[in-house]
Write a protein that holds these residues in place. Structure first.
Motif, short mmCIF file in Angstrom:
data_model
loop_
_atom_site.label_atom_id
_atom_site.label_comp_id
_atom_site.label_asym_id
_atom_site.label_seq_id
_atom_site.Cartn_x
_atom_site.Cartn_y
_atom_site.Cartn_z
N SER A 126 -64.41 -57.33 -44.22
CA SER A 126 -63.17 -56.41 -43.84
C SER A 126 -63.82 -54.88 -43.51
O SER A 126 -64.71 -54.21 -43.92
CB SER A 126 -62.27 -56.53 -45.20
OG SER A 126 -62.77 -55.84 -46.22
N SER A 193 -60.66 -66.92 -40.32
CA SER A 193 -60.10 -66.93 -41.68
C SER A 193 -59.01 -65.91 -41.71
O SER A 193 -59.02 -64.88 -40.99
CB SER A 193 -61.07 -66.57 -42.80
OG SER A 193 -60.44 -66.17 -43.84
N ASN A 195 -58.25 -63.80 -43.71
CA ASN A 195 -58.63 -62.52 -44.51
C ASN A 195 -59.40 -61.46 -43.11
O ASN A 195 -59.75 -60.61 -43.68
CB ASN A 195 -59.62 -63.02 -45.38
CG ASN A 195 -58.92 -63.61 -46.45
OD1 ASN A 195 -57.56 -63.37 -46.74
ND2 ASN A 195 -59.44 -64.46 -47.14
N SER A 196 -59.71 -62.10 -42.18
CA SER A 196 -60.39 -61.44 -41.33
C SER A 196 -59.42 -60.50 -40.57
O SER A 196 -58.51 -60.73 -40.16
CB SER A 196 -61.42 -62.19 -40.41
OG SER A 196 -60.46 -62.92 -39.53
#
Length: 293
Positions: A126, A193, A195-196
């Motif tokens: 991130s 994902s 989260n990316s």
């Protein structure tokens, strides 16, 4: 005050657990406990709160830890600077790159000119992680599609590129050169994902086109995403530059997205307060020239 004593304090502060810290340092727990006790006695204040068998860093400890880590970073910077005086041939460059397919080509070309330079790649997911590593001088550069900014962080745009929609060669869209994103509203997407950062961006483009993407597969690796598309299991967003040679795979077709315009910017970031070795300076200029081509 001993240097080793500060290293012991740093380890205990990280784990907030004497046994774990002792194991990491390869010292006995009584020896570690005595070292921390002597440090607290010298400072005249407790650095930890004792809670039964556990310990927790208190507000004095947190303040002291920031100073200790800053001191260690300065020592590491000094070591790098002195080592760098030996010349370019002994340099080390640490970089995080979120463009997996462009990295091998970039590094191959750079090392052709500077074969003695050692490149260390850090795998960071991130923008928050990349920013923290830059601020702590744990990496020299980050090359990404996500602007990494901060009071001491410099961000330089390298190139701007449009996202494409990649479909299997047998897909009903494969015979077309372009597409409006809204036409793919009912298609199964193969995505990174949630989260990316890239996933956040592509989901936002879908919403801009008036739909929520149907995620058939969610994966961690870009290469795995491309493999499933080649197998005909769905479609995906891609940045042709980031795919390198795989962008021309005979098993897939890339379509230009006409509406909305889906653009991303590649850039390189670094900490302006972090000492950059001669090798790092050469690497930064090489990256700038590489993307300008």
């Amino acid at each position: 005050m001993e240097f080793l004593q500060l290293k012991y304090f740093q380890a205990v502060a990280k784990h907030e657990h004497m046994t774990m810290a002792a194991k990491e340092l390869n010292v006995s727990q009584p020896s570690l406990s005595n070292s921390i006790h002597r440090l607290e006695k010298r400072l005249g204040i407790p650095l930890f709160e004792r809670q039964g068998k556990g310990i927790r860093l208190n507000r004095f400890g947190k303040t002291y830890l920031r100073r200790v880590e800053q001191a260690f970073r300065e020592l590491e910077e000094g070591e790098r600077e002195v080592t760098d005086m030996a010349g370019l041939e002994r340099g080390v460059v640490t970089v995080s790159v979120t463009l997996p397919y462009v990295l091998p080509t970039l590094l191959k070309e750079f090392l052709t000119y500077h074969p003695q330079v050692r490149i260390i790649q850090r795998q960071l997911g991130s923008a928050v992680e990349m920013k923290a590593e830059l601020e702590n001088a744990e990496i020299d550069f980050c090359i990404s599609t996500t602007p990494v900014t901060g009071p001491d962080i410099e961000w330089l745009v390298l190139v701007e590129e449009e996202l494409c929609l990649t479909v299997p060669k047998a897909h009903r869209f494969a015979g077309r050169g372009s597409i409006s994103l809204s036409e793919a509203a009912n298609e199964p997407f193969i995505s990174l994902s949630s989260n990316s950062n890239f996933r956040e961006i592509t989901d936002a483009f879908c919403r801009q086109a008036g739909f929520e993407p149907h995620i058939a597969f969610e994966l961690e690796e870009v290469s795995a995403v491309q493999t499933l598309v080649e197998m005909g299991l769905g479609i995906t967003f891609t940045l042709p530059l980031s795919l390198g040679r795989r962008a021309s795979s005979p098993e897939t077709v890339q379509l230009q997205i006409t509406e909305p315009r889906c653009k991303r910017t590649f850039g390189i970031s670094w900490n302006r307060k972090h000492y950059l070795s001669e090798a790092a300076i050469h690497f930064r200029q090489f990256v700038i020239d590489f993307f300008s081509r």
